[in-house]
Motif scaffolding. Structure first.
Motif, PDB file in Angstrom:
ATOM      1  N   VAL A 142      -0.612  -1.321  -7.894  1.00 16.15           N
ATOM      2  CA  VAL A 142      -1.895  -0.574  -7.978  1.00 16.15           C
ATOM      3  C   VAL A 142      -0.984   0.770  -8.471  1.00 16.15           C
ATOM      4  CG1 VAL A 142      -4.038   0.081  -7.705  1.00 16.15           C
ATOM      5  CG2 VAL A 142      -3.791  -2.122  -7.349  1.00 16.15           C
ATOM      6  N   GLU A 194     -16.855  -1.539  -2.902  1.00 17.47           N
ATOM      7  CA  GLU A 194     -15.428  -2.795  -1.961  1.00 17.47           C
ATOM      8  C   GLU A 194     -15.834  -2.773  -0.467  1.00 17.47           C
ATOM      9  OE1 GLU A 194     -12.257  -2.997  -4.439  1.00 17.47           O
ATOM     10  OE2 GLU A 194     -11.780  -5.201  -3.467  1.00 17.47           O
ATOM     11  N   LEU A 209     -12.905  -6.914  -5.145  1.00 16.30           N
ATOM     12  CA  LEU A 209     -12.919  -6.692  -6.940  1.00 16.30           C
ATOM     13  C   LEU A 209     -11.885  -5.987  -6.908  1.00 16.30           C
ATOM     14  CD1 LEU A 209     -15.697  -3.451  -6.465  1.00 16.30           C
ATOM     15  CD2 LEU A 209     -16.380  -5.992  -6.846  1.00 16.30           C
ATOM     16  N   ALA A 210     -11.470  -6.783  -8.019  1.00 17.90           N
ATOM     17  CA  ALA A 210     -10.421  -6.199  -9.160  1.00 17.90           C
ATOM     18  C   ALA A 210     -10.792  -7.122 -10.409  1.00 17.90           C
ATOM     19  CB  ALA A 210      -9.006  -7.362  -8.275  1.00 17.90           C
ATOM     20  N   GLY A 211     -10.082  -5.812 -11.469  1.00 20.97           N
ATOM     21  CA  GLY A 211     -10.211  -6.832 -12.956  1.00 20.97           C
ATOM     22  C   GLY A 211     -11.338  -5.573 -13.311  1.00 20.97           C
ATOM     23  N   GLU A 238      -5.152 -11.295 -12.546  1.00 27.00           N
ATOM     24  CA  GLU A 238      -4.948  -9.855 -11.599  1.00 27.00           C
ATOM     25  C   GLU A 238      -6.240 -10.441 -10.272  1.00 27.00           C
ATOM     26  OE1 GLU A 238      -5.685  -6.038 -13.799  1.00 27.00           O
ATOM     27  OE2 GLU A 238      -6.641  -4.890 -11.915  1.00 27.00           O
ATOM     28  N   ALA A 301      -6.026  -5.416  -4.082  1.00 30.01           N
ATOM     29  CA  ALA A 301      -7.230  -4.844  -4.998  1.00 30.01           C
ATOM     30  C   ALA A 301      -6.299  -3.393  -5.022  1.00 30.01           C
ATOM     31  CB  ALA A 301      -8.085  -5.318  -4.051  1.00 30.01           C
ATOM     32  N   PHE A 325      -6.974   7.709   1.350  1.00 29.69           N
ATOM     33  CA  PHE A 325      -7.859   6.883  -0.412  1.00 29.69           C
ATOM     34  C   PHE A 325      -7.248   5.734  -0.376  1.00 29.69           C
ATOM     35  CE2 PHE A 325      -5.981   6.148  -4.932  1.00 29.69           C
ATOM     36  CZ  PHE A 325      -7.050   5.317  -5.148  1.00 29.69           C
ATOM     37  N   ILE A 344     -12.374   4.088  -1.954  1.00 25.58           N
ATOM     38  CA  ILE A 344     -12.455   4.379  -3.328  1.00 25.58           C
ATOM     39  C   ILE A 344     -13.530   4.815  -4.100  1.00 25.58           C
ATOM     40  CG2 ILE A 344     -10.578   2.494  -3.894  1.00 25.58           C
ATOM     41  CD1 ILE A 344     -12.847   0.435  -4.813  1.00 25.58           C
ATOM     42  N   ARG A 345     -12.797   5.758  -5.118  1.00 24.54           N
ATOM     43  CA  ARG A 345     -15.006   6.140  -5.991  1.00 24.54           C
ATOM     44  C   ARG A 345     -14.603   7.135  -4.510  1.00 24.54           C
ATOM     45  NH1 ARG A 345     -15.151   2.231  -8.836  1.00 24.54           N
ATOM     46  NH2 ARG A 345     -12.945   1.169  -8.435  1.00 24.54           N
ATOM     47  N   PHE A 357     -10.283  10.800  -6.434  1.00 27.14           N
ATOM     48  CA  PHE A 357      -8.647   9.847  -6.705  1.00 27.14           C
ATOM     49  C   PHE A 357      -8.854   8.551  -7.015  1.00 27.14           C
ATOM     50  CE2 PHE A 357      -8.201  12.081  -2.210  1.00 27.14           C
ATOM     51  CZ  PHE A 357      -6.860  12.112  -1.792  1.00 27.14           C
ATOM     52  N   ALA A 358      -8.024   7.963  -8.025  1.00 25.30           N
ATOM     53  CA  ALA A 358      -8.741   6.387  -8.494  1.00 25.30           C
ATOM     54  C   ALA A 358      -7.561   5.905  -8.836  1.00 25.30           C
ATOM     55  CB  ALA A 358      -9.412   7.224  -9.752  1.00 25.30           C
ATOM     56  N   GLY A 359      -7.161   4.663  -8.662  1.00 26.86           N
ATOM     57  CA  GLY A 359      -6.430   4.284  -9.107  1.00 26.86           C
ATOM     58  C   GLY A 359      -6.219   3.036  -9.938  1.00 26.86           C
ATOM     59  N   ALA A 360      -5.787   1.541 -10.854  1.00 29.31           N
ATOM     60  CA  ALA A 360      -6.257   0.946 -11.435  1.00 29.31           C
ATOM     61  C   ALA A 360      -4.122   0.308 -10.591  1.00 29.31           C
ATOM     62  CB  ALA A 360      -5.843   1.303 -12.871  1.00 29.31           C
ATOM     63  N   GLY A 361      -5.150  -1.710 -11.246  1.00 28.48           N
ATOM     64  CA  GLY A 361      -3.987  -2.354 -11.160  1.00 28.48           C
ATOM     65  C   GLY A 361      -3.598  -2.493 -11.870  1.00 28.48           C
ATOM     66  N   GLU A 374      -9.001   3.422 -17.844  1.00 27.43           N
ATOM     67  CA  GLU A 374      -9.847   2.981 -16.349  1.00 27.43           C
ATOM     68  C   GLU A 374     -10.048   3.588 -15.205  1.00 27.43           C
ATOM     69  OE1 GLU A 374      -8.477  -1.259 -15.901  1.00 27.43           O
ATOM     70  OE2 GLU A 374      -9.236  -0.451 -13.166  1.00 27.43           O
TER      71      GLU A 374
HETATM   72  C1  LIG Z   1      -8.116   1.225  -7.266  1.00 27.13           C
HETATM   73  C2  LIG Z   1      -9.229   1.105  -7.049  1.00 27.13           C
HETATM   74  O1  LIG Z   1     -10.616   0.059  -7.038  1.00 27.13           O
HETATM   75  C3  LIG Z   1      -9.300  -0.592  -7.148  1.00 27.13           C
HETATM   76  C4  LIG Z   1      -8.772  -1.571  -8.068  1.00 27.13           C
HETATM   77  C5  LIG Z   1      -9.751  -2.496  -9.277  1.00 27.13           C
HETATM   78  C6  LIG Z   1      -8.999  -2.916 -10.487  1.00 27.13           C
HETATM   79  O2  LIG Z   1      -7.735  -2.572 -10.382  1.00 27.13           O
HETATM   80  O3  LIG Z   1     -10.109  -3.239 -11.802  1.00 27.13           O
HETATM   81  C7  LIG Z   1     -11.012  -2.707  -9.302  1.00 27.13           C
HETATM   82  C8  LIG Z   1     -11.549  -2.670  -7.636  1.00 27.13           C
HETATM   83  C9  LIG Z   1     -10.921  -1.321  -7.035  1.00 27.13           C
HETATM   84  O4  LIG Z   1     -10.121  -2.720  -6.009  1.00 27.13           O
HETATM   85  C10 LIG Z   1      -9.872   2.957  -6.996  1.00 27.13           C
HETATM   86  O5  LIG Z   1     -10.876   2.480  -7.396  1.00 27.13           O
HETATM   87  O6  LIG Z   1      -9.579   3.725  -7.181  1.00 27.13           O
END
Ligand SMILES: C=C(O[C@@H]1C=C(C(=O)O)C=C[C@H]1O)C(=O)O
Length: 399
Positions: A142, A194, A209-211, A238, A301, A325, A344-345, A357-361, A374
């Protein structure tokens, strides 16, 4: 002693002032004022999360604190210091009306806005992870980025948390004082969707949560996004990493564990997510919520699979320290009952400076530009509460 209130007309939230600690979770609202006991960075050093909680309860006992409740935020990196306190006074409310929290956000005047790293560099880092996955080094990582906003004026934290709560009903809303004993007033604020773990008596619940897909203003397009997510092989794959690892970590503690076969789709005000609600019955009800949280953290996640390789990639490729974060925020009582959500968020705020802050898988078939989109959509939870509506395009031009 914690005072409990049950009255929808009454909003405990109205008593929140900057510098207080507030958790506004779906189950209840906890407002902590002052600081009876806390743990310094030195006291936390070398201690696990559980040991920190244990030490803090012991300190509270020495002071003769009746029914202490710990509120706090713990970092992504288990070795870093967190913010854990037993407040001087605690009030709780179980029957809230988040709509009443509503305060109409005025538009924030912005001096400057910047993505760290720039979107193009974020996409290069995504590409690097994709190649590592293709080389068989790992399966998922992530990757996060920061949106740094400098406002023209200092932020009003009580107004901001009210707006966030009104826009994010039934989410894990929080505003925590992370000033760290210094003069600099810092707030960790957010609306997490989450739940990492909740534990009441023998019952434990976790909801990974993931996806994800961004929400759309047009209802038809929005439904299309939801449908696409529900059937997306990439996202289901994922999601499975997360569910599998959580199931493995929780099973030894549980007499029974219910894991749905298929994820459902949940929404926030800005995102659609694949979601699996897992419910278990503990073998031993004295197991502490923080012990379970510690065992699960960091889940795939917010980190990846395998966790240690993903962790190293994140450290190498993210040009900032995550700190709180993707750590945890929550509470625990002396019996070990408690709730911990994933941070998160969210944003860290210091005067007129806001770091979102924000991340993505990232998995094998991730497309770099889609991951930028995303994370941009995830920033919108905080941006919207700040009254910043159209930053996406503006941000993309400048980032
Ligand atoms: C890392 C974050 O979110 C996480 C990553 C997700 C994804 O990659 O689909 C979904 C929800 C969270 O577990 C974030 O919101 O910054």
């Amino acid at each position: 002693m914690a005072v409990s209130i049950k009255n929808k007309e009454y909003q405990l939230l109205d008593k929140f002032n900057a510098g207080d600690n507030l958790l506004y979770f779906p189950s209840k609202c906890i407002l902590g004022k002052g600081e009876a006991v806390s743990l310094s960075a030195e006291e936390q050093s070398g201690l696990s999360f559980s040991e920190r909680i244990h030490t803090l309860f012991r300190k509270a006992e020495v002071l003769g604190k009746d029914e202490p409740i710990i509120i706090g935020a713990l970092p992504f990196n288990k070795g870093n210091r967190g913010m854990l306190i037993v407040p001087e006074s605690v009030e709780q409310q179980v029957d809230m009306d988040s709509k009443q929290a509503g305060y109409t956000a005025s538009s924030l005047s912005i001096k400057n806005i910047q993505s760290i790293p720039f979107a193009a560099d974020y996409e290069k880092a995504v590409e690097k992870i994709v190649s590592s996955i293709q080389n068989g080094e790992l399966e998922k990582a992530v990757l996060g980025r920061i949106l740094q906003v400098a406002a023209k004026e200092e932020l009003n934290i009580p107004q901001l948390i009210k707006q966030l709560i009104a826009e994010n009903e039934n989410k894990f809303n929080f505003a925590l004082n992370i000033s760290d004993g210094t003069e600099r007033k810092k707030t960790l604020i957010g609306a997490s969707p989450e739940l990492l773990i909740s534990k009441y008596g023998k019952t434990v619940v976790t909801n990974p949560l993931a996806g994800s897909r961004p929400r759309k203003a047009d209802p038809l397009e929005d439904r299309q996004m939801e449908n696409e997510l529900r059937h997306s092989k990439k996202d289901l794959h994922e999601h499975q990493f997360v569910v599998h690892s959580i199931e493995e970590a929780l099973r030894p503690f549980c007499k029974s564990l219910y894991v749905p076969k298929k994820p459902s789709v949940i929404s926030t005000n800005t995102m659609w997510h694949l979601s699996t609600k897992i419910v278990g019955e503990l073998k031993d009800s004295s197991t502490q919520s923080i012990q379970l949280a510690e065992c699960l953290h960091p889940t795939p996640a917010i980190c990846g699979t395998p966790a240690d390789t993903a962790y190293k990639k994140i450290e190498m490729l993210e040009p900032f320290e995550r700190d709180y974060f993707t750590g945890l925020i929550g509470w625990s009582n002396r019996n070990g009952d408690g709730e911990w959500a994933i941070t998160i968020r969210c944003a860290e705020i210091e005067n007129n400076l806001i770091s979102l802050f924000a991340g993505a898988g990232i998995v094998e078939d991730s497309v770099p530009q889609e991951e930028t989109a995303e994370t941009a959509a995830k920033f919108r939870t905080m941006l919207s509460a700040l009254g910043i509506k159209n930053i996406e395009e503006e941000g993309h031009k400048q980032c």
